[in-house]
Design an enzyme around this catalytic site. Structure first.
Site, PDB file in Angstrom:
ATOM      1  N   CYS A 146       0.851  -1.204   0.000  1.00  0.00           N
ATOM      2  CA  CYS A 146       0.000   0.000   0.000  1.00  0.00           C
ATOM      3  C   CYS A 146       0.880   1.246   0.000  1.00  0.00           C
ATOM      4  O   CYS A 146       0.710   2.133  -0.825  1.00  0.00           O
ATOM      5  CB  CYS A 146      -0.925  -0.009   1.211  1.00  0.00           C
ATOM      6  SG  CYS A 146      -2.139  -1.346   1.181  1.00  0.00           S
ATOM      7  N   ASP A 169      -6.238   3.277   3.758  1.00  0.00           N
ATOM      8  CA  ASP A 169      -7.332   3.121   4.716  1.00  0.00           C
ATOM      9  C   ASP A 169      -7.192   4.267   5.716  1.00  0.00           C
ATOM     10  O   ASP A 169      -6.370   4.212   6.628  1.00  0.00           O
ATOM     11  CB  ASP A 169      -7.198   1.750   5.385  1.00  0.00           C
ATOM     12  CG  ASP A 169      -8.168   1.516   6.536  1.00  0.00           C
ATOM     13  OD1 ASP A 169      -8.866   2.462   6.935  1.00  0.00           O
ATOM     14  OD2 ASP A 169      -8.204   0.385   7.040  1.00  0.00           O
ATOM     15  N   ALA A 263     -10.626  -4.475   7.154  1.00  0.00           N
ATOM     16  CA  ALA A 263     -11.098  -5.041   5.886  1.00  0.00           C
ATOM     17  C   ALA A 263      -9.985  -5.897   5.300  1.00  0.00           C
ATOM     18  O   ALA A 263      -8.882  -5.414   5.073  1.00  0.00           O
ATOM     19  CB  ALA A 263     -11.487  -3.929   4.925  1.00  0.00           C
TER      20      ALA A 263
END
Length: 264
Positions: A146, A169, A263
């Site tokens: 990420c 996120d 998630a």
């Protein structure tokens, strides 16, 4: 950390409803930048308590080139558990790419050691970069990077860093990412006898998960408090010799933590 709360508010107000890999659904914006002057304090979110132990141990784990969660478990950190296989392995994730990027001719390139050499020998270089986005190994990773790419910059005796995060996120992940890279800048600066400058965060798909919206509203109701300070208690021989007990965060006065589901 007002700019962090401003980002949360922007995603809530301007975000587009999008589906995602996890099936949770998000509100998302594309392209956002924040700048943190590290001279003004350590950018650790105060509107909820952040688990500093996890932040520090995860960074030390990355720096050691480790990709198995045993070290994290041994130190009470569980943030990677959901992605590990039955042996605790994650595949060639961040630590592997930072410390042993596989080249086409079979070499293993230690990007962090190269960066340290550049900062000491050629600090004006525009190539002081570390990438975790190894296209040839993405399919072997438990989770694609990420926070994928970061660059260092030296000016007036100060070390700055800009991170590009392709997926963010905002509620759960971003406070960790900001603190982790700010800590890395402090460590790099100490090793290179530089002061700290700015940490610049740049986000691609910047999102709030639909099951984090209630928690986000709670956090936005809280007024940010003064930033804490980072104390590094000793200067190790190398970037790779720091220990957890070398770091102390002083004057951290956060609000209580806010729980939210991850998630996966």
């Amino acid at each position: 950390m007002k700019q962090y709360l401003d980002l949360m508010k922007k995603v809530l107000e301007e975000g587009t409803a999008k589906d995602d890999r996890t099936g949770t659904g998000t509100r998302s914006i594309f392209g956002h930048q924040m700048r943190f002057n590290l001279q003004e304090g350590f950018p650790l979110v105060t509107t909820k308590r952040c688990h500093l132990r996890s932040i520090i141990h995860e960074l030390l784990w990355f720096l050691n080139g480790d990709t198995n969660i045993k070290y994290l478990h041994d130190n009470g950190v569980s943030i990677w558990d959901e992605w590990a296989d039955e042996n605790g392995d994650l595949g060639p994730v961040y630590g592997k790419q930072w410390r042993a990027w596989g080249s086409a001719d079979g070499r293993h390139i230690d990007q962090l050691t190269q960066v340290l050499e550049q900062l000491k020998g050629d600090p004006d270089s525009r190539r002081i970069i570390v990438s975790a986005w190894n296209v040839g190994e993405l399919d072997k990773m438990a989770l694609a990077p990420c926070h994928a790419f970061f660059q260092f910059y030296v000016a007036d005796g100060k070390l700055s860093c800009q991170l590009y995060q392709r997926s963010c996120d905002v509620f759960l992940g971003l406070p960790f990412n900001i603190a982790s890279y700010a800590l890395l800048v402090h460590m790099m600066a100490q090793q290179c006898n530089l002061d700290v400058g700015d940490f610049v965060w740049t986000g691609g798909d910047t999102h709030l998960y639909n099951n984090h919206l209630e928690q986000t509203h709670l956090q936005l109701s809280r007024e940010p408090r003064a930033l804490p300070k980072l104390v590094i208690k000793r200067k190790p021989d190398s970037l790779f010799d720091y220990r957890f007990e070398d770091f102390e965060i002083v004057d951290y006065d956060p609000y209580p933590g806010i729980k939210a589901p991850v998630a996966i």
